[in-house]
Scaffold this active site. Structure first.
Site, mmCIF file in Angstrom:
data_model
loop_
_atom_site.group_PDB
_atom_site.id
_atom_site.type_symbol
_atom_site.label_atom_id
_atom_site.label_comp_id
_atom_site.label_asym_id
_atom_site.label_seq_id
_atom_site.Cartn_x
_atom_site.Cartn_y
_atom_site.Cartn_z
ATOM 1 N N TRP A 53 25.690 20.393 -24.756
ATOM 2 C CA TRP A 53 26.893 20.385 -23.904
ATOM 3 C C TRP A 53 27.074 21.692 -23.145
ATOM 4 O O TRP A 53 27.952 21.817 -22.310
ATOM 5 C CB TRP A 53 28.131 20.095 -24.766
ATOM 6 C CG TRP A 53 28.191 18.703 -25.304
ATOM 7 C CD1 TRP A 53 27.341 17.674 -25.013
ATOM 8 C CD2 TRP A 53 29.167 18.169 -26.221
ATOM 9 N NE1 TRP A 53 27.724 16.542 -25.686
ATOM 10 C CE2 TRP A 53 28.838 16.817 -26.436
ATOM 11 C CE3 TRP A 53 30.269 18.703 -26.880
ATOM 12 C CZ2 TRP A 53 29.580 15.989 -27.287
ATOM 13 C CZ3 TRP A 53 31.009 17.887 -27.723
ATOM 14 C CH2 TRP A 53 30.671 16.543 -27.918
ATOM 15 N N HIS A 71 16.837 28.850 -25.332
ATOM 16 C CA HIS A 71 17.061 28.048 -24.124
ATOM 17 C C HIS A 71 16.804 28.936 -22.909
ATOM 18 O O HIS A 71 17.087 30.138 -22.938
ATOM 19 C CB HIS A 71 18.500 27.509 -24.114
ATOM 20 C CG HIS A 71 18.702 26.482 -23.047
ATOM 21 N ND1 HIS A 71 18.887 26.826 -21.728
ATOM 22 C CD2 HIS A 71 18.702 25.128 -23.104
ATOM 23 C CE1 HIS A 71 18.999 25.702 -21.014
ATOM 24 N NE2 HIS A 71 18.883 24.662 -21.812
ATOM 25 N N GLU A 109 18.367 29.376 -20.327
ATOM 26 C CA GLU A 109 19.563 30.088 -19.849
ATOM 27 C C GLU A 109 19.797 31.358 -20.682
ATOM 28 O O GLU A 109 20.327 32.347 -20.176
ATOM 29 C CB GLU A 109 20.771 29.143 -19.868
ATOM 30 C CG GLU A 109 20.649 28.108 -18.742
ATOM 31 C CD GLU A 109 21.224 26.741 -19.047
ATOM 32 O OE1 GLU A 109 22.021 26.620 -19.999
ATOM 33 O OE2 GLU A 109 20.874 25.791 -18.320
ATOM 34 N N SER A 146 16.906 17.280 -16.465
ATOM 35 C CA SER A 146 17.364 16.128 -15.676
ATOM 36 C C SER A 146 16.963 14.777 -16.279
ATOM 37 O O SER A 146 16.598 13.856 -15.550
ATOM 38 C CB SER A 146 16.890 16.246 -14.223
ATOM 39 O OG SER A 146 17.410 17.436 -13.634
ATOM 40 N N GLY A 183 21.130 17.714 -20.904
ATOM 41 C CA GLY A 183 22.266 18.532 -20.484
ATOM 42 C C GLY A 183 23.330 17.673 -19.813
ATOM 43 O O GLY A 183 24.143 17.025 -20.475
ATOM 44 N N GLY A 184 23.299 17.648 -18.491
ATOM 45 C CA GLY A 184 24.346 16.984 -17.703
ATOM 46 C C GLY A 184 24.661 15.557 -18.148
ATOM 47 O O GLY A 184 25.838 15.177 -18.287
ATOM 48 N N GLY A 224 19.105 20.816 -14.536
ATOM 49 C CA GLY A 224 20.308 20.738 -13.718
ATOM 50 C C GLY A 224 20.026 20.566 -12.235
ATOM 51 O O GLY A 224 20.914 20.735 -11.403
HETATM 52 O O1 13P Z 1 18.953 22.418 -20.147
HETATM 53 C C1 13P Z 1 18.948 21.228 -20.456
HETATM 54 C C2 13P Z 1 19.191 20.815 -21.847
HETATM 55 O O2 13P Z 1 19.110 21.888 -22.721
HETATM 56 C C3 13P Z 1 18.729 20.178 -19.455
HETATM 57 O O3 13P Z 1 19.823 20.151 -18.614
HETATM 58 P P1 13P Z 1 19.979 18.924 -17.576
HETATM 59 O O4 13P Z 1 19.772 17.659 -18.358
HETATM 60 O O5 13P Z 1 21.381 19.069 -17.048
HETATM 61 O O6 13P Z 1 18.932 19.134 -16.543
#
Ligand code: 13P
Length: 245
Positions: free
Chosen positions: A10, A95, A97, A207, A228-229, A172
């Site tokens: 999330w 991750h 990020e 994605s 993610g999203g 993302g």
């Molecule tokens: O970073 C993600 C899951 O950890 C993937 O993000 P998205 O599914 O939003 O591309």
């Protein structure tokens, strides 16, 4: 046979109230996911409440990060033991990020993974290349560099980790790796893990949507997804979980 695993990351989204609405919507439609294992990872601040909402369901609790340190003067950090106290089963480490915005090295990520395992939880070690690295033909070298401290530190316990391949350019962006591109990297990762490789679940992230999940999961070395999203939408996340089941 590796059991598939779908994990919703999330990230830093949603108020506690909004996440409660999301979970209730998910639990309301939660039937028919029996074979795949499913987990959600809220921000650490929400773990206790989300854990309570999940109790009695077969959805597991996961955290998004953990400190490499056991305890002490590390302002802002959360120790693995604290996550374990809240009944987390999985902890995401490394991750992209965190690597990108918090300058986490592969060595630090390996230490975090070890701290998670030491507390009886499963580390989900994320790896993945940027677009410029892919364009320069460095994908496999980057993945190998990211994995090698984990392989060196874990030794015989390597079979207990989960790896998530998340190409940075697909996170993302709405741009997913094709099932063939993902499969090629997953097979490489499994090979790098040596004898433990057969047992390690390797998830794809970047994605993932209901529309592409099935084709990804059909590949031999793709054992599930880190989402993610689409994990922020109950209908979409449920559809992805069904596709893995
Ligand atoms: O970073 C993600 C899951 O950890 C993937 O993000 P998205 O599914 O939003 O591309």
């Amino acid at each position: 046979m590796r059991r598939s695993l779908v994990m919703g990351n999330w990230k830093m989204n949603g108020s506690l109230a909004a996440n409660q609405v999301l979970l209730e919507a998910l639990l309301a439609k939660w039937q028919g996911v029996h074979k795949a294992e499913v987990a959600v990872a809220p921000v650490s601040l929400h773990l206790a409440q989300v854990g309570q909402l999940l109790s009695g369901s077969n959805i597991q609790l996961a955290a998004q990060d953990a400190s490499a340190h056991a305890s002490g003067a590390f302002t802002g950090e959360v120790a693995a033991a604290m996550l374990s106290e809240l009944d987390c089963r999985y902890v995401i480490v490394g991750h992209s990020e965190r690597r990108q915005y918090h300058a986490e090295s592969s060595e630090l990520v390996a230490k975090k993974a070890k701290a998670v395992l030491a507390e009886g939880m499963v580390p989900v070690v994320c790896v993945g290349e940027t677009l410029s690295e892919r364009d320069a033909g460095q994908t496999l070298a980057v993945i190998s560099e990211q994995l090698s401290p984990v392989i060196a530190l874990f030794g015989a316990s390597l079979a207990q980790i989960v790896v998530a391949y998340e190409p940075v350019w697909a996170i993302g962006t709405g741009k997913t790796a094709t099932p063939e591109q993902a499969q090629a990297v997953h097979a490489f990762i499994r090979d790098q893990l040596g004898a433990a490789g057969e047992q390690v679940r390797i998830l794809y992230g970047g994605s993932v949507k209901p529309a592409n999940a099935e084709a990804l999961f059909a590949k031999t070395d793709i054992d599930g997804a880190l989402v993610g999203g689409a994990a922020l939408k109950a209908d979409d996340f449920y559809a992805i979980c069904r596709a893995a089941d």
